[in-house]
Structures are given as structure tokens and as C-alpha cells.
Design a protein around this motif. Structure first.
Motif, PDB file in Angstrom:
ATOM      1  N   SER A 158      63.095  -1.925  89.489  1.00  0.00           N
ATOM      2  CA  SER A 158      63.382  -1.381  90.806  1.00  0.00           C
ATOM      3  C   SER A 158      63.966  -2.474  91.694  1.00  0.00           C
ATOM      4  CB  SER A 158      62.104  -0.843  91.451  1.00  0.00           C
ATOM      5  OG  SER A 158      62.351  -0.475  92.789  1.00  0.00           O
ATOM      6  N   GLY A 159      64.943  -2.116  92.463  1.00  0.00           N
ATOM      7  CA  GLY A 159      65.506  -3.039  93.435  1.00  0.00           C
ATOM      8  C   GLY A 159      64.659  -3.131  94.694  1.00  0.00           C
ATOM      9  N   PHE A 160      63.623  -2.296  94.777  1.00  0.00           N
ATOM     10  CA  PHE A 160      62.796  -2.236  95.979  1.00  0.00           C
ATOM     11  C   PHE A 160      61.438  -2.908  95.812  1.00  0.00           C
ATOM     12  CE2 PHE A 160      65.629   1.428  96.122  1.00  0.00           C
ATOM     13  CZ  PHE A 160      66.252   1.208  97.340  1.00  0.00           C
ATOM     14  N   LYS A 161      61.101  -3.347  94.591  1.00  0.00           N
ATOM     15  CA  LYS A 161      59.777  -3.941  94.397  1.00  0.00           C
ATOM     16  C   LYS A 161      59.707  -5.313  95.066  1.00  0.00           C
ATOM     17  CE  LYS A 161      60.570  -6.126  89.910  1.00  0.00           C
ATOM     18  NZ  LYS A 161      60.192  -6.155  88.496  1.00  0.00           N
ATOM     19  N   PRO A 162      58.529  -5.683  95.562  1.00  0.00           N
ATOM     20  CA  PRO A 162      58.349  -6.998  96.166  1.00  0.00           C
ATOM     21  C   PRO A 162      58.602  -8.110  95.143  1.00  0.00           C
ATOM     22  CG  PRO A 162      56.494  -5.573  96.678  1.00  0.00           C
ATOM     23  CD  PRO A 162      57.314  -4.872  95.646  1.00  0.00           C
ATOM     24  N   GLY A 163      58.798  -9.304  95.617  1.00  0.00           N
ATOM     25  CA  GLY A 163      59.141 -10.424  94.755  1.00  0.00           C
ATOM     26  C   GLY A 163      58.021 -10.938  93.874  1.00  0.00           C
ATOM     27  N   ARG A 164      56.763 -10.701  94.266  1.00  0.00           N
ATOM     28  CA  ARG A 164      55.631 -11.239  93.507  1.00  0.00           C
ATOM     29  C   ARG A 164      54.657 -10.130  93.119  1.00  0.00           C
ATOM     30  NH1 ARG A 164      54.261 -14.972  98.033  1.00  0.00           N
ATOM     31  NH2 ARG A 164      52.213 -14.064  97.681  1.00  0.00           N
ATOM     32  N   PRO A 165      53.969 -10.284  91.983  1.00  0.00           N
ATOM     33  CA  PRO A 165      53.015  -9.261  91.541  1.00  0.00           C
ATOM     34  C   PRO A 165      51.916  -8.955  92.561  1.00  0.00           C
ATOM     35  CG  PRO A 165      53.467 -10.776  89.747  1.00  0.00           C
ATOM     36  CD  PRO A 165      54.126 -11.341  90.971  1.00  0.00           C
ATOM     37  N   ASP A 166      51.380  -9.976  93.241  1.00  0.00           N
ATOM     38  CA  ASP A 166      50.311  -9.718  94.204  1.00  0.00           C
ATOM     39  C   ASP A 166      50.801  -8.898  95.386  1.00  0.00           C
ATOM     40  OD1 ASP A 166      51.766 -12.016  95.075  1.00  0.00           O
ATOM     41  OD2 ASP A 166      50.094 -12.596  96.364  1.00  0.00           O
ATOM     42  N   GLU A 167      52.062  -9.083  95.785  1.00  0.00           N
ATOM     43  CA  GLU A 167      52.638  -8.292  96.874  1.00  0.00           C
ATOM     44  C   GLU A 167      52.802  -6.834  96.443  1.00  0.00           C
ATOM     45  OE1 GLU A 167      56.223 -10.496  97.421  1.00  0.00           O
ATOM     46  OE2 GLU A 167      55.352 -11.787  98.962  1.00  0.00           O
ATOM     47  N   LEU A 168      53.184  -6.623  95.190  1.00  0.00           N
ATOM     48  CA  LEU A 168      53.322  -5.264  94.660  1.00  0.00           C
ATOM     49  C   LEU A 168      51.963  -4.573  94.642  1.00  0.00           C
ATOM     50  CD1 LEU A 168      54.930  -2.999  93.327  1.00  0.00           C
ATOM     51  CD2 LEU A 168      54.640  -4.197  91.134  1.00  0.00           C
ATOM     52  N   SER A 169      50.937  -5.293  94.209  1.00  0.00           N
ATOM     53  CA  SER A 169      49.585  -4.743  94.175  1.00  0.00           C
ATOM     54  C   SER A 169      49.109  -4.357  95.573  1.00  0.00           C
ATOM     55  CB  SER A 169      48.626  -5.763  93.554  1.00  0.00           C
ATOM     56  OG  SER A 169      47.318  -5.284  93.554  1.00  0.00           O
ATOM     57  N   LYS A 170      49.337  -5.198  96.551  1.00  0.00           N
ATOM     58  CA  LYS A 170      48.935  -4.900  97.928  1.00  0.00           C
ATOM     59  C   LYS A 170      49.684  -3.685  98.460  1.00  0.00           C
ATOM     60  CE  LYS A 170      47.761  -9.663  99.016  1.00  0.00           C
ATOM     61  NZ  LYS A 170      48.170 -10.880  99.719  1.00  0.00           N
ATOM     62  N   PHE A 171      50.972  -3.591  98.150  1.00  0.00           N
ATOM     63  CA  PHE A 171      51.775  -2.452  98.580  1.00  0.00           C
ATOM     64  C   PHE A 171      51.220  -1.148  97.998  1.00  0.00           C
ATOM     65  CE2 PHE A 171      55.131   0.568  97.560  1.00  0.00           C
ATOM     66  CZ  PHE A 171      55.633   0.833  98.817  1.00  0.00           C
ATOM     67  N   LEU A 172      50.896  -1.167  96.696  1.00  0.00           N
ATOM     68  CA  LEU A 172      50.376   0.031  96.041  1.00  0.00           C
ATOM     69  C   LEU A 172      49.000   0.415  96.565  1.00  0.00           C
ATOM     70  CD1 LEU A 172      51.581  -0.742  92.430  1.00  0.00           C
ATOM     71  CD2 LEU A 172      52.512   0.983  94.005  1.00  0.00           C
ATOM     72  N   LYS A 173      48.162  -0.568  96.830  1.00  0.00           N
ATOM     73  CA  LYS A 173      46.838  -0.297  97.389  1.00  0.00           C
ATOM     74  C   LYS A 173      46.967   0.383  98.746  1.00  0.00           C
ATOM     75  CE  LYS A 173      42.479  -2.482  98.610  1.00  0.00           C
ATOM     76  NZ  LYS A 173      41.735  -3.740  98.708  1.00  0.00           N
ATOM     77  N   ASP A 174      47.860  -0.114  99.568  1.00  0.00           N
ATOM     78  CA  ASP A 174      48.094   0.480 100.883  1.00  0.00           C
ATOM     79  C   ASP A 174      48.666   1.893 100.736  1.00  0.00           C
ATOM     80  OD1 ASP A 174      48.226   0.297 103.817  1.00  0.00           O
ATOM     81  OD2 ASP A 174      50.396   0.377 103.481  1.00  0.00           O
ATOM     82  N   ALA A 175      49.594   2.069  99.802  1.00  0.00           N
ATOM     83  CA  ALA A 175      50.199   3.388  99.592  1.00  0.00           C
ATOM     84  C   ALA A 175      49.145   4.411  99.184  1.00  0.00           C
ATOM     85  CB  ALA A 175      51.286   3.303  98.527  1.00  0.00           C
ATOM     86  N   ALA A 176      48.191   3.996  98.354  1.00  0.00           N
ATOM     87  CA  ALA A 176      47.151   4.915  97.893  1.00  0.00           C
ATOM     88  C   ALA A 176      46.255   5.389  99.029  1.00  0.00           C
ATOM     89  CB  ALA A 176      46.311   4.257  96.804  1.00  0.00           C
ATOM     90  N   GLU A 177      46.162   4.603 100.087  1.00  0.00           N
ATOM     91  CA  GLU A 177      45.365   5.007 101.244  1.00  0.00           C
ATOM     92  C   GLU A 177      46.055   6.109 102.053  1.00  0.00           C
ATOM     93  OE1 GLU A 177      44.371   1.524 103.501  1.00  0.00           O
ATOM     94  OE2 GLU A 177      43.324   0.605 101.811  1.00  0.00           O
ATOM     95  N   HIS A 178      47.373   6.237 101.898  1.00  0.00           N
ATOM     96  CA  HIS A 178      48.147   7.185 102.699  1.00  0.00           C
ATOM     97  C   HIS A 178      48.730   8.351 101.907  1.00  0.00           C
ATOM     98  CE1 HIS A 178      47.584   4.293 105.811  1.00  0.00           C
ATOM     99  NE2 HIS A 178      48.413   3.417 105.308  1.00  0.00           N
ATOM    100  N   VAL A 179      48.679   8.261 100.582  1.00  0.00           N
ATOM    101  CA  VAL A 179      49.232   9.319  99.731  1.00  0.00           C
ATOM    102  C   VAL A 179      48.067   9.979  98.997  1.00  0.00           C
ATOM    103  CG1 VAL A 179      50.800   9.843  97.832  1.00  0.00           C
ATOM    104  CG2 VAL A 179      51.390   8.042  99.466  1.00  0.00           C
ATOM    105  N   PRO A 180      47.757  11.233  99.325  1.00  0.00           N
ATOM    106  CA  PRO A 180      46.556  11.888  98.798  1.00  0.00           C
ATOM    107  C   PRO A 180      46.440  11.933  97.274  1.00  0.00           C
ATOM    108  CG  PRO A 180      47.544  13.205 100.537  1.00  0.00           C
ATOM    109  CD  PRO A 180      48.497  12.085 100.241  1.00  0.00           C
TER     110      PRO A 180
END
Length: 71
Positions: A21-43
Motif C-alpha cells: 500500500s502506498g498509504f501505510k506508515p513507514g514503520r511497523p509500530d506506526e501501522l500497529s498504532k493506526f490499526l488499533k485506533d481504527a478498531a476503536e472507531h470501526v464497529p
């Protein structure tokens, strides 16, 4: 994830390497944080994280964080 029956399990590094993906963050930990946050807002999106202990090739105990993502 749909190719895997709606669930993916592995480390953030594994996911970062596999995700094309051209939209993924540059580092694995940033991707993990993004997904964790997304899960809080996407049922229907579930993010779980647990620490897994294992022995390395030399027999020393190590730990790693394993993610499970589900839709």
C-alpha cells in the motif's frame, strides 16, 4: 484479510512487510498504532494484541507482540 477467512495473525513487522500500500506508515509500530485506533472507531474491525514468549535458536527466552486482526 478476506483471503484468510477474515482474520490475520502475526507481528506488526510481518504485516508491514506483507501489506502492499502506498498509504501505510513507514514503520511497523506506526501501522500497529493506526490499526488499533481504527478498531476503536470501526464497529466490525477487531484488533487484538498479546505478548508471546518463545525460545530462540540458542535456547534463550524472547518475547514478541502478536496481533490478530479480524473483520
Amino acid at each position: 484479510m478476506s483471503e484468510r477467512g477474515g482474520t490475520w495473525t502475526g507481528t506488526a513487522t510481518d504485516l508491514h512487510e506483507q501489506l502492499v500500500s502506498g498509504f501505510k506508515p513507514g514503520r511497523p509500530d506506526e501501522l500497529s498504532k493506526f490499526l488499533k485506533d481504527a478498531a476503536e472507531h470501526v464497529p466490525d474491525f477487531i484488533y487484538e494484541s498479546e505478548t508471546e514468549r518463545f525460545k530462540d535458536a540458542e535456547g534463550e527466552w524472547k518475547s514478541r507482540r502478536v496481533l490478530t486482526l479480524s473483520v
